[in-house]
Design a protein around this motif. Structure first.
Motif: not given
Length: 220
Positions: A154-183
């Motif tokens: 269940l904890v691992l599945t929370t990463s899917i919630l980034s697809t509905i604009t929830l700023n959880e771990l994966t969602g925020n990581a995508k934003i940081v990666a796009s800002d820094t270009f350091r994936p």
């Protein structure tokens, strides 16, 4: 690895961590409650309850979770039902994982010795007290380990919630990666955060398992 490139975004990672932890905790509680209710329904003596509970388990175990999330978040507004991303994620996880939890608990309940149940009935305990004080503790003793695996998933599945604009771990990581270009550095940190969450949960499950076994031995 250039960690200095993302050092300024640690607060964003922490915010995402807190959101993920909150969604996980609420969903675990919700799915466990649903699982207990549905599991008892699945072994009920009443055919209607038994069929309804097993139908629920079969239905939600065979629908991809992302489809369920999209239905709640994007589909329900079409009929006038609007739910925010956090509530949607928590609700969808509770309902979906509740089906898996119910299946695990049902198996544990069915493994409870019928002699123990008959002895409790003879002693005059009500059906509710038999389920709460005898059947559920014994079933948990057997099924807690596999139930823990369900909750870790269940904890691992929370990463899917980034697809509905929830700023959880994966969602925020995508934003940081796009800002820094350091994936590489970004997703390396993401791995560490998820490892920390799942490791903490596994420790809690182990502690609960030890406590439950100690309680059962004391009762014996």
């Amino acid at each position: 690895m250039n960690l200095s490139a993302i050092s300024g975004y640690l607060g964003m990672f922490w915010d995402g961590f807190l959101v993920t932890a909150s969604v996980s905790a609420l969903s675990i509680a919700g799915s466990f409650l649903i699982g207990v209710i549905v599991a008892f329904g699945a072994v009920s003596r009443r055919p209607f309850l038994r069929k309804a509970a097993r139908g629920y388990i079969g239905l939600f175990r065979n629908i991809p979770f992302i489809v369920q999330v999209f239905f709640f978040y994007f589909g329900l507004p079409e009929i006038g039902v609007y739910i925010d991303a956090f509530t949607t994620g928590t609700m969808a996880l509770s309902i979906a994982v509740g089906a898996y939890a119910a299946d695990v608990l049902r198996s544990g309940i069915e493994n409870v010795d019928t002699g123990v149940i008959e002895a409790a009935e003879v002693s005059g305990l009500s059906r509710f007290k038999i389920y709460r004080r005898i059947i559920l503790p014994i079933a948990l003793r057997v099924s807690l380990r596999p139930l823990g695996s369900v909750f870790i998933n269940l904890v691992l599945t929370t990463s899917i919630l980034s697809t509905i604009t929830l700023n959880e771990l994966t969602g925020n990581a995508k934003i940081v990666a796009s800002d820094t270009f350091r994936p590489f550095e970004v997703y390396f940190f993401l791995l560490l955060f998820y490892c920390a969450l799942t490791y903490l949960l596994s420790l809690l499950i182990n502690l609960w398992h030890r406590h439950l076994n100690r309680f059962m031995r004391g009762a014996e």
